[in-house]
Design an enzyme around this catalytic site. Structure first.
Site, PDB file in Angstrom:
ATOM      1  N   ASP A 150     -27.357  -5.908 -47.231  1.00  0.00           N
ATOM      2  CA  ASP A 150     -26.101  -5.785 -47.453  1.00  0.00           C
ATOM      3  C   ASP A 150     -25.594  -5.836 -49.060  1.00  0.00           C
ATOM      4  O   ASP A 150     -25.200  -6.904 -49.469  1.00  0.00           O
ATOM      5  CB  ASP A 150     -25.062  -6.747 -46.764  1.00  0.00           C
ATOM      6  CG  ASP A 150     -23.640  -6.514 -46.922  1.00  0.00           C
ATOM      7  OD1 ASP A 150     -23.385  -5.437 -47.263  1.00  0.00           O
ATOM      8  OD2 ASP A 150     -22.755  -7.539 -46.722  1.00  0.00           O
ATOM      9  N   ILE A 151     -26.179  -4.943 -49.552  1.00  0.00           N
ATOM     10  CA  ILE A 151     -25.947  -4.751 -51.311  1.00  0.00           C
ATOM     11  C   ILE A 151     -24.913  -3.874 -51.550  1.00  0.00           C
ATOM     12  O   ILE A 151     -24.536  -2.972 -51.362  1.00  0.00           O
ATOM     13  CB  ILE A 151     -27.037  -3.974 -51.941  1.00  0.00           C
ATOM     14  CG1 ILE A 151     -28.530  -4.899 -51.125  1.00  0.00           C
ATOM     15  CG2 ILE A 151     -27.127  -4.203 -53.252  1.00  0.00           C
ATOM     16  CD1 ILE A 151     -28.779  -6.209 -51.384  1.00  0.00           C
ATOM     17  N   GLU A 152     -23.805  -4.942 -52.057  1.00  0.00           N
ATOM     18  CA  GLU A 152     -22.483  -4.310 -52.555  1.00  0.00           C
ATOM     19  C   GLU A 152     -22.037  -4.731 -54.132  1.00  0.00           C
ATOM     20  O   GLU A 152     -21.017  -4.167 -54.251  1.00  0.00           O
ATOM     21  CB  GLU A 152     -21.388  -4.814 -51.500  1.00  0.00           C
ATOM     22  CG  GLU A 152     -21.762  -4.580 -50.100  1.00  0.00           C
ATOM     23  CD  GLU A 152     -20.685  -5.152 -49.195  1.00  0.00           C
ATOM     24  OE1 GLU A 152     -19.347  -4.949 -49.792  1.00  0.00           O
ATOM     25  OE2 GLU A 152     -20.954  -5.913 -48.034  1.00  0.00           O
ATOM     26  N   VAL A 153     -22.906  -5.347 -54.832  1.00  0.00           N
ATOM     27  CA  VAL A 153     -22.665  -5.483 -56.050  1.00  0.00           C
ATOM     28  C   VAL A 153     -23.735  -5.451 -56.880  1.00  0.00           C
ATOM     29  O   VAL A 153     -24.917  -5.331 -56.227  1.00  0.00           O
ATOM     30  CB  VAL A 153     -21.899  -6.887 -56.519  1.00  0.00           C
ATOM     31  CG1 VAL A 153     -20.562  -7.302 -55.492  1.00  0.00           C
ATOM     32  CG2 VAL A 153     -23.119  -8.051 -56.021  1.00  0.00           C
TER      33      VAL A 153
END
Length: 298
Positions: A150-153
Site C-alpha cells: 500500500d505505497i502512497e508516499v
C-alpha cells in the site's frame, strides 16, 4: 420421454448456473489495524464476511531505518512486539482466510534507496513475518500468507525489486502472496512499475478519493472505464474493486449498496480477472454493515 428430457434439461441448466456462479463469485478483502474500536483480528475473521485480511501497517522501513509496525490502539507501537496476535492469525488461517502484512500506508516514513535496500527489506520481511527465522518476530511463530504493497508516499523506485525478492522466497516451499492497493488513476504513481512484473496475485485498486475514476452520484462511467484499463493492462491474477466501507471512510467514492449491487457489480463481474471487493476498513465496516449487505452479490 418428454418428462425425462425436461428433467435432464433442468438438471443441465442447474449445473451450468452453478458453474457460472462459481466463476463469477468474488471475495471480500478488509484492512484491519488502524482503529482500536474495530475488534480483535480473531473477531474480524470470525464474522465470516472476509476472505482476505490486511494487517495495517508497517509504515516505517527502508533506507536503513529500523522497521516499525503501527497498529494504532491495538498495541504499543514502541515495543514492536505483537505476539498476542499469533493465535489470532492462526485462527484466521484455519478458516481459509489469507492474512497479509500491509506495508506503507497513507502516512509514514518509507522508501527504498536502492535494489540492495529492497533486498534487505525483503530479507527482513521473510525472517520476521513469513517463513524465515528471527529471534524477534513481532507476531511470534505465526507465518503470514504474504505482503501487501500500500505505497502512497515516497518514490516509485525499487518496488519492482522488492516484489522480485519477495517472490523468490516462494521457492522455499510455501508461496508468498503479493498484493497491492494502487490508486485508480492509471498507471499508479508509485507501484505502476512493480505491477508490470506480473508477480502480484491480487490487486485491490482504490476507486475512491480519486474523482476522475470513481463512482459519483449514480454515474459509473468513469469507474467502469478505469476498471477496463486495469483488467486489460495489469498482469495480475485477480483485480478487486477497492471501496470505502462507509461515507465517513473516505472523502469521496462511497457507493450506496443499492447502486453497487444493481449497477457497478453487474458491469464489472464479467471479467475473468474480477476478484471481488476490498473495503477500507474494518472499523467503518462495523459502523455501516457494508460487507454483510453486499456479500451475497460479490
Amino acid at each position: 420421454m418428454a418428462i425425462k428430457s425436461a428433467i435432464s434439461l433442468a438438471f443441465i441448466s442447474s449445473v451450468i448456473l452453478v458453474l457460472v456462479s462459481g466463476i463469477e463469485a468474488g471475495g471480500i478483502a478488509i484492512y484491519w489495524g488502524q482503529n482500536g474500536n474495530e475488534g480483535t483480528l480473531a473477531d474480524t475473521c470470525a464474522t465470516g464476511s472476509y476472505d482476505f485480511v490486511n494487517i495495517a501497517f508497517l509504515p516505517t522501513f527502508g533506507n536503513d531505518q529500523t522497521p516499525m509496525i503501527d497498529l494504532a490502539d491495538h498495541c504499543d507501537p514502541c515495543s514492536n512486539r505483537y505476539t498476542n496476535l499469533s493465535s489470532d492469525i492462526k485462527s484466521c488461517q484455519a478458516k481459509g482466510i489469507k492474512v497479509m502484512l500491509s506495508i506503507g500506508g497513507g502516512a509514514g516514513s518509507y522508501y527504498l534507496s536502492s535494489s540492495n535496500d529492497a533486498r534487505q527489506v525483503a530479507t527482513y520481511l521473510w525472517n520476521n513475518f513469513l517463513g524465515g527465522q528471527s529471534a524477534s518476530r513481532p507476531f511470534g511463530d505465526a507465518v503470514l500468507d504474504g505482503i501487501d504493497f500500500d505505497i502512497e508516499v515516497g518514490t516509485k523506485r525499487h518496488w519492482d525489486d522488492l516484489a522480485r525478492y519477495l517472490s523468490g522466497y516462494s521457492k522455499h516451499g510455501r508461496k508468498v502472496y503479493l498484493t497491492a492497493a494502487p490508486q485508480c488513476p492509471f498507471p499508479d504513481a508509485w507501484v505502476g512499475g512493480a505491477l508490470k512484473t506480473g508477480l502480484f496475485d491480487y490487486v485491490w485498486v482504490q476507486f475512491y478519493n480519486n474523482p476522475p475514476c470513481q463512482y459519483a452520484d449514480g454515474d459509473i462511467a468513469n469507474l467502469e472505464n478505469a476498471w477496463k484499463q486495469w483488467i486489460t493492462d495489469v498482469p495480475a491474477t485477480k483485480i478487486f474493486l477497492g471501496l470505502p466501507a462507509s461515507p465517513e471512510a473516505a472523502s469521496s467514492g462511497f457507493i450506496p449498496v443499492s447502486d453497487l449491487t444493481s449497477k457497478v457489480l453487474p458491469a464489472i463481474k464479467g471479467s475473468a480477472k474480477y476478484g471481488g471487493v476490498m473495503l477500507w476498513s474494518k472499523y467503518y465496516d462495523d459502523q455501516s454493515g457494508y460487507s454483510s449487505a453486499i456479500k451475497n452479490y460479490v
